[in-house]
Motif scaffolding. Structure first.
Motif, PDB file in Angstrom:
ATOM      1  N   ASP A 150      -0.329  13.830   7.325  1.00  0.00           N
ATOM      2  CA  ASP A 150      -1.250  13.548   8.619  1.00  0.00           C
ATOM      3  C   ASP A 150      -1.578  12.287   8.493  1.00  0.00           C
ATOM      4  OD1 ASP A 150      -2.534  16.245   9.513  1.00  0.00           O
ATOM      5  OD2 ASP A 150      -2.129  16.616   7.712  1.00  0.00           O
ATOM      6  N   ALA A 151      -1.592  11.479   9.534  1.00  0.00           N
ATOM      7  CA  ALA A 151      -1.929   9.979   9.705  1.00  0.00           C
ATOM      8  C   ALA A 151      -2.716   9.838  11.045  1.00  0.00           C
ATOM      9  CB  ALA A 151      -0.615   9.101   9.652  1.00  0.00           C
ATOM     10  N   GLY A 152      -3.784   8.809  10.668  1.00  0.00           N
ATOM     11  CA  GLY A 152      -4.615   8.515  11.894  1.00  0.00           C
ATOM     12  C   GLY A 152      -4.973   7.094  12.074  1.00  0.00           C
ATOM     13  N   PHE A 153      -5.316   6.691  13.156  1.00  0.00           N
ATOM     14  CA  PHE A 153      -5.466   5.117  13.336  1.00  0.00           C
ATOM     15  C   PHE A 153      -6.874   5.204  14.632  1.00  0.00           C
ATOM     16  CE2 PHE A 153      -4.419   1.489  16.278  1.00  0.00           C
ATOM     17  CZ  PHE A 153      -4.986   0.543  15.180  1.00  0.00           C
ATOM     18  N   THR A 154      -7.832   4.553  13.983  1.00  0.00           N
ATOM     19  CA  THR A 154      -9.120   4.554  14.976  1.00  0.00           C
ATOM     20  C   THR A 154      -9.653   3.182  14.752  1.00  0.00           C
ATOM     21  OG1 THR A 154      -9.347   6.828  14.236  1.00  0.00           O
ATOM     22  CG2 THR A 154     -11.078   5.498  15.489  1.00  0.00           C
ATOM     23  N   PRO A 155      -8.809   2.316  15.633  1.00  0.00           N
ATOM     24  CA  PRO A 155      -9.405   0.667  15.348  1.00  0.00           C
ATOM     25  C   PRO A 155     -11.036   0.495  16.046  1.00  0.00           C
ATOM     26  CG  PRO A 155      -7.828   1.264  17.207  1.00  0.00           C
ATOM     27  CD  PRO A 155      -7.846   2.294  16.537  1.00  0.00           C
ATOM     28  N   ASP A 156     -11.358   1.251  16.782  1.00  0.00           N
ATOM     29  CA  ASP A 156     -12.745   1.010  17.296  1.00  0.00           C
ATOM     30  C   ASP A 156     -13.322   2.448  17.973  1.00  0.00           C
ATOM     31  OD1 ASP A 156     -11.734   1.142  20.118  1.00  0.00           O
ATOM     32  OD2 ASP A 156     -11.098  -0.954  19.980  1.00  0.00           O
ATOM     33  N   GLU A 157     -14.279   2.476  18.780  1.00  0.00           N
ATOM     34  CA  GLU A 157     -14.871   3.847  19.272  1.00  0.00           C
ATOM     35  C   GLU A 157     -14.252   4.118  20.713  1.00  0.00           C
ATOM     36  OE1 GLU A 157     -18.979   3.054  19.915  1.00  0.00           O
ATOM     37  OE2 GLU A 157     -19.508   3.124  17.582  1.00  0.00           O
ATOM     38  N   THR A 158     -13.383   3.284  21.182  1.00  0.00           N
ATOM     39  CA  THR A 158     -12.670   3.687  22.398  1.00  0.00           C
ATOM     40  C   THR A 158     -11.280   4.269  22.419  1.00  0.00           C
ATOM     41  OG1 THR A 158     -11.878   1.510  22.728  1.00  0.00           O
ATOM     42  CG2 THR A 158     -14.013   1.884  23.564  1.00  0.00           C
ATOM     43  N   PHE A 159     -10.897   4.072  21.138  1.00  0.00           N
ATOM     44  CA  PHE A 159      -9.086   4.423  21.024  1.00  0.00           C
ATOM     45  C   PHE A 159      -9.104   5.100  19.766  1.00  0.00           C
ATOM     46  CE2 PHE A 159      -4.753   4.031  19.681  1.00  0.00           C
ATOM     47  CZ  PHE A 159      -4.195   4.487  20.792  1.00  0.00           C
ATOM     48  N   SER A 160      -8.373   6.381  19.761  1.00  0.00           N
ATOM     49  CA  SER A 160      -7.878   7.095  18.367  1.00  0.00           C
ATOM     50  C   SER A 160      -6.284   7.773  18.642  1.00  0.00           C
ATOM     51  CB  SER A 160      -9.006   8.302  18.162  1.00  0.00           C
ATOM     52  OG  SER A 160      -9.174   8.964  19.021  1.00  0.00           O
ATOM     53  N   ALA A 161      -5.977   7.678  17.398  1.00  0.00           N
ATOM     54  CA  ALA A 161      -4.339   8.218  17.541  1.00  0.00           C
ATOM     55  C   ALA A 161      -4.240   8.898  16.176  1.00  0.00           C
ATOM     56  CB  ALA A 161      -3.392   7.403  17.938  1.00  0.00           C
ATOM     57  N   SER A 162      -3.480   9.961  16.394  1.00  0.00           N
ATOM     58  CA  SER A 162      -2.929  10.670  14.911  1.00  0.00           C
ATOM     59  C   SER A 162      -1.742  11.395  15.281  1.00  0.00           C
ATOM     60  CB  SER A 162      -4.190  11.843  14.709  1.00  0.00           C
ATOM     61  OG  SER A 162      -4.343  12.522  15.525  1.00  0.00           O
ATOM     62  N   ALA A 163      -1.182  11.581  14.236  1.00  0.00           N
ATOM     63  CA  ALA A 163       0.109  12.447  14.118  1.00  0.00           C
ATOM     64  C   ALA A 163       0.184  13.187  12.884  1.00  0.00           C
ATOM     65  CB  ALA A 163       1.281  11.525  14.252  1.00  0.00           C
ATOM     66  N   PHE A 164       0.892  13.977  12.995  1.00  0.00           N
ATOM     67  CA  PHE A 164       1.144  15.026  11.414  1.00  0.00           C
ATOM     68  C   PHE A 164       2.525  15.628  11.660  1.00  0.00           C
ATOM     69  CE2 PHE A 164      -0.064  18.502  14.774  1.00  0.00           C
ATOM     70  CZ  PHE A 164       0.621  19.509  14.376  1.00  0.00           C
ATOM     71  N   VAL A 165       2.918  16.026  10.538  1.00  0.00           N
ATOM     72  CA  VAL A 165       4.517  16.726  10.462  1.00  0.00           C
ATOM     73  C   VAL A 165       4.205  17.759   9.379  1.00  0.00           C
ATOM     74  CG1 VAL A 165       5.267  14.970   8.885  1.00  0.00           C
ATOM     75  CG2 VAL A 165       6.915  16.475  10.113  1.00  0.00           C
ATOM     76  N   THR A 166       4.868  18.977   9.426  1.00  0.00           N
ATOM     77  CA  THR A 166       4.722  19.886   8.662  1.00  0.00           C
ATOM     78  C   THR A 166       6.145  20.747   8.367  1.00  0.00           C
ATOM     79  OG1 THR A 166       2.183  20.428   9.130  1.00  0.00           O
ATOM     80  CG2 THR A 166       3.499  22.064   8.102  1.00  0.00           C
TER      81      THR A 166
END
Length: 326
Positions: A150-166
């Motif tokens: 799992d990986a996540g990216f949240t630079p500020d309160e207005t944007f968030s992104a995440s991805a996962f592979v299983t």
């Protein structure tokens, strides 16, 4: 040590049952767990060994327990020419039920994570290995391994992104014996079947959310999911098995592919009223030889279902208004 925690333990469980092949099972579990934290990194993992042993496996006990009349049982023994009825019933394939049979299980897990804004990531591994040492027939072994990232990216309160592979991998090995008019001798090991089944599944997911658009009133989000599964089935039959009942070649793998996409928009009409719109598309494809190659009259004495594997695309659109009363 600072940041390191270790724990070990032993568990014991005893189960008693009536009207079943095994009257009592006892399971011992020895486990070790570790947890560590250092700066931006963290780790936890565990290892466990489970051993289950039961009383004598009596294949005919449920059958005998279904009769309350001792006279009836004795008459049945006499009619069958049996001195001891318990030794004459169920002389066919001795397939042990896996949930009460003797079992040795090895279980391991490990998780490690990294977290430093705006990034986060984690890796997890799970392993499970089962062996049934006293089950000559039925399920003999079962294995499963799962790895996920799992990986996540949240630079500020207005944007968030995440991805996962299983990645999920499973396998089971079973053994049975054919009994019938072609092979009436139940003790013939040349009539044994072995079935190896597996499943390999890959899953990929992505999602992102952007808020505070249109003056802080609009929020957009997108989700995507892709899943692919392949299940091979391998049969090995002894020479005493009727060739007409033995597949001439390998069975095709079972396949399944699923894709889903979802888009959502939320617009605040006021502090109490929210307008939501959502679009979703889903596509599914299955390849199943038991449905594709078995028609209404393919099997003798069995009417086929005429089912077909699932294949198609579905679209959906939803609109809603949410009002909060204060």
């Amino acid at each position: 040590m600072p940041g390191l925690n270790a724990r070990t333990g032993w568990d014991f469980e005893e189960t008693r049952r009536t009207f079943t092949e095994v009257a009592r099972t006892r399971e011992h579990t020895v486990r070790l767990d570790l947890r560590a934290n250092r700066d931006r990194f963290s780790f936890n993992g565990g290892l466990a060994w489970l051993e289950r042993r039961g009383s004598e496996y009596r294949y005919n006990l449920p059958y005998l327990a279904s009769y309350s009349s001792e006279a009836f049982i004795n008459a049945l023994a006499s009619a069958s020419g049996c001195a001891i009825l318990a030794e004459c019933i169920r002389v066919g394939p001795l397939q042990n039920k896996f949930y009460i049979a003797d079992r040795d299980r090895l279980r391991a897990r490990a998780w490690t994570g990294y977290n430093e804004a705006p990034f986060s990531a984690s890796l997890r591994l799970d392993l499970n290995r089962d062996r049934y040492p006293n089950s000559p027939y039925g399920l003999g072994e079962s294995n499963q391994s799962v790895a996920s990232l799992d990986a996540g990216f949240t630079p500020d309160e207005t944007f968030s992104a995440s991805a996962f592979v299983t990645f999920d991998r499973q396998s089971q090995a079973s053994r049975t014996r054919q009994i019938g008019s072609v092979n009436a001798v139940s003790s013939n090991p040349l009539a044994d079947w072995r079935v190896d089944q597996g499943n390999r599944t890959r899953t990929l997911g992505l999602n992102a959310t952007r808020a505070a658009l249109a003056g802080g009133r609009l929020t957009l989000s997108v989700e995507a999911l892709w899943l692919s599964s392949r299940s091979p089935v391998t049969l090995a039959a002894g020479p005493a098995v009727n060739p007409a009942q033995n597949p001439p070649g390998a069975l095709p793998d079972l396949l399944s592919v699923s894709t889903r996409l979802a888009l959502e928009a939320r617009y605040a009409l006021s502090r109490a009223t929210l307008l939501k719109a959502r679009y979703q598309a889903w596509r599914q494809r299955n390849d199943d030889w038991s449905l594709e190659q078995v028609r209404a009259a393919t099997l003798s004495n069995v009417i086929g279902t005429l089912e077909t594997p699932l294949y198609g695309t579905t679209h959906g659109l939803g609109l809603s208004v949410v009002h909060t009363f204060r």
